[in-house]
Design a protein around this motif. Structure first.
Motif, PDB file in Angstrom:
ATOM      1  N   THR A  54      -4.374  14.840   6.975  1.00 65.11           N
ATOM      2  CA  THR A  54      -5.208  14.293   5.929  1.00 65.11           C
ATOM      3  C   THR A  54      -4.325  13.477   4.992  1.00 65.11           C
ATOM      4  OG1 THR A  54      -6.834  14.990   4.297  1.00 65.11           O
ATOM      5  CG2 THR A  54      -4.934  16.383   4.511  1.00 65.11           C
ATOM      6  N   CYS A  55      -4.836  12.404   4.453  1.00 66.63           N
ATOM      7  CA  CYS A  55      -4.028  11.618   3.521  1.00 66.63           C
ATOM      8  C   CYS A  55      -4.897  10.790   2.600  1.00 66.63           C
ATOM      9  CB  CYS A  55      -3.056  10.700   4.274  1.00 66.63           C
ATOM     10  SG  CYS A  55      -3.869   9.302   5.043  1.00 66.63           S
ATOM     11  N   ILE A  56      -4.254  10.291   1.559  1.00 68.81           N
ATOM     12  CA  ILE A  56      -4.867   9.282   0.691  1.00 68.81           C
ATOM     13  C   ILE A  56      -4.175   7.965   1.008  1.00 68.81           C
ATOM     14  CG2 ILE A  56      -4.979   8.440  -1.695  1.00 68.81           C
ATOM     15  CD1 ILE A  56      -6.999  10.550  -1.272  1.00 68.81           C
ATOM     16  N   SER A 105      -8.854   5.429   0.044  1.00 73.06           N
ATOM     17  CA  SER A 105      -9.623   6.181   1.039  1.00 73.06           C
ATOM     18  C   SER A 105      -8.972   7.528   1.301  1.00 73.06           C
ATOM     19  CB  SER A 105      -9.670   5.441   2.383  1.00 73.06           C
ATOM     20  OG  SER A 105     -10.072   4.117   2.224  1.00 73.06           O
ATOM     21  N   PHE A 106      -9.810   8.466   1.663  1.00 72.30           N
ATOM     22  CA  PHE A 106      -9.374   9.814   2.053  1.00 72.30           C
ATOM     23  C   PHE A 106      -9.580   9.895   3.568  1.00 72.30           C
ATOM     24  CE2 PHE A 106     -10.806  14.422   2.378  1.00 72.30           C
ATOM     25  CZ  PHE A 106      -9.533  14.942   2.287  1.00 72.30           C
ATOM     26  N   CYS A 107      -8.484  10.073   4.313  1.00 66.26           N
ATOM     27  CA  CYS A 107      -8.546   9.976   5.782  1.00 66.26           C
ATOM     28  C   CYS A 107      -8.266  11.333   6.434  1.00 66.26           C
ATOM     29  CB  CYS A 107      -7.484   9.004   6.298  1.00 66.26           C
ATOM     30  SG  CYS A 107      -7.317   7.488   5.346  1.00 66.26           S
ATOM     31  N   ASN A 108      -8.938  11.584   7.534  1.00 68.41           N
ATOM     32  CA  ASN A 108      -8.729  12.825   8.292  1.00 68.41           C
ATOM     33  C   ASN A 108      -8.747  12.539   9.783  1.00 68.41           C
ATOM     34  OD1 ASN A 108      -8.863  15.243   6.324  1.00 68.41           O
ATOM     35  ND2 ASN A 108     -10.490  13.876   5.642  1.00 68.41           N
ATOM     36  N   TYR A 133       0.828  -1.206   0.000  1.00 67.38           N
ATOM     37  CA  TYR A 133       0.000   0.000   0.000  1.00 67.38           C
ATOM     38  C   TYR A 133       0.861   1.254   0.000  1.00 67.38           C
ATOM     39  CZ  TYR A 133       0.382  -0.294   5.246  1.00 67.38           C
ATOM     40  OH  TYR A 133       0.799  -0.395   6.554  1.00 67.38           O
ATOM     41  N   GLU A 134       0.207   2.360  -0.318  1.00 66.26           N
ATOM     42  CA  GLU A 134       0.884   3.666  -0.387  1.00 66.26           C
ATOM     43  C   GLU A 134       0.052   4.679   0.395  1.00 66.26           C
ATOM     44  OE1 GLU A 134       2.483   4.778  -4.418  1.00 66.26           O
ATOM     45  OE2 GLU A 134       1.038   3.259  -5.020  1.00 66.26           O
ATOM     46  N   VAL A 135       0.740   5.656   0.985  1.00 61.01           N
ATOM     47  CA  VAL A 135       0.042   6.738   1.696  1.00 61.01           C
ATOM     48  C   VAL A 135       0.629   8.062   1.209  1.00 61.01           C
ATOM     49  CG1 VAL A 135      -0.573   7.695   3.950  1.00 61.01           C
ATOM     50  CG2 VAL A 135      -0.242   5.227   3.721  1.00 61.01           C
ATOM     51  N   PHE A 136      -0.247   8.948   0.753  1.00 64.20           N
ATOM     52  CA  PHE A 136       0.155  10.266   0.228  1.00 64.20           C
ATOM     53  C   PHE A 136      -0.322  11.346   1.196  1.00 64.20           C
ATOM     54  CE2 PHE A 136      -0.791   7.364  -3.234  1.00 64.20           C
ATOM     55  CZ  PHE A 136       0.244   7.544  -4.150  1.00 64.20           C
ATOM     56  N   GLU A 137       0.602  12.228   1.579  1.00 64.10           N
ATOM     57  CA  GLU A 137       0.226  13.252   2.574  1.00 64.10           C
ATOM     58  C   GLU A 137       0.813  14.621   2.262  1.00 64.10           C
ATOM     59  OE1 GLU A 137       0.353  11.806   7.022  1.00 64.10           O
ATOM     60  OE2 GLU A 137       1.919  10.807   5.858  1.00 64.10           O
ATOM     61  N   PRO A 138       0.032  15.662   2.478  1.00 66.92           N
ATOM     62  CA  PRO A 138       0.619  17.008   2.494  1.00 66.92           C
ATOM     63  C   PRO A 138       1.240  17.226   3.874  1.00 66.92           C
ATOM     64  CG  PRO A 138      -1.744  17.161   2.835  1.00 66.92           C
ATOM     65  CD  PRO A 138      -1.421  15.679   2.698  1.00 66.92           C
ATOM     66  N   LYS A 139       2.191  18.138   3.964  1.00 70.06           N
ATOM     67  CA  LYS A 139       2.861  18.387   5.249  1.00 70.06           C
ATOM     68  C   LYS A 139       1.985  19.279   6.122  1.00 70.06           C
ATOM     69  CE  LYS A 139       7.395  19.977   6.877  1.00 70.06           C
ATOM     70  NZ  LYS A 139       7.728  18.844   7.710  1.00 70.06           N
TER      71      LYS A 139
END
Ligand code: PAN
Ligand code: ZN
Length: 188
Positions: free
Chosen positions: A74-76, A154-157, A58-64
């Protein structure tokens, strides 16, 4: 001392088609070889790594975003489809270090479910399907499971100071596992 108001507004682009974030500040790539000890069938895991060249799990994409009270991280999360033996691919799963913090997951694409459990043994699961929001309440560890043939995105917060406690899940595991048997999803 930094003031929250010193942090400037920003936006990010998310591709709803392929479940990626454009120019994330952090891009975590979790390979299958880091999943030793998580699945029921360790031999099947080793075979998968050997025969398929250690595929991305899996991969997780995040803004700082500062890990500070008041901010929201928040992340994808993009979990690939696959099986270890007949057990569906899942994320490592964690409690939040600050236990009394919740999280929302909005499923963008794919299918699967979220396994959740508390420290005193209560457990639950909720289905993921596009457009469905799943709420992981305070004190509930959470793990995503992909039961389909496409990535589960998924979009997580969650509160930015929540933190992640993986160690307790390594020790405790989850009381539920998810399999595909004769084409059916089996949770046991
Ligand atoms: C999610 C998860 C993401 C990856 O953003 O971090 O789905 O799963 P693991 O963190 O369990 O490897 C989240 O729950 N953040 O708190
Ligand atoms: Zn979380």
């Amino acid at each position: 001392m930094s003031r929250a108001a010193d942090f400037k507004p920003f936006g990010v682009d998310i591709s709803l088609d392929d479940g990626t974030m454009t120019d994330p500040d952090t891009h975590r790539i979790v390979k299958t070889s880091t999943m030793h000890g998580y699945y029921l069938d360790e031999t099947a895991l080793e075979r998968l790594i050997e025969e398929h060249g250690d595929p991305v799990h899996y991969e997780v994409f995040e803004p700082k975003i500062p890990e500070q009270d008041g901010h929201v991280r928040t992340c994808i999360s993009k979990l690939y489809p696959g099986r270890v033996g007949d057990e569906c691919f899942f994320t490592k799963g964690h409690y939040h270090t600050k236990l009394h913090t919740a999280e929302t997951y909005l499923c963008i694409s794919g299918e699967g479910l979220m396994l959740m459990k508390t420290r005193d043994g209560e457990c639950a699961w909720e289905p993921f399907r596009p457009g469905r929001m799943v709420y992981a309440p305070p004190c509930w560890a959470h793990r995503s499971v992909n039961t389909g043939d496409a990535p589960l995105v998924s979009f997580c917060n969650y509160p930015a100071d929540a933190g992640h406690n993986y160690g307790d899940i390594v020790d405790e595991g989850f009381p539920m596992r998810v399999f595909i048997r004769d084409g059916e999803v089996v949770i046991e």
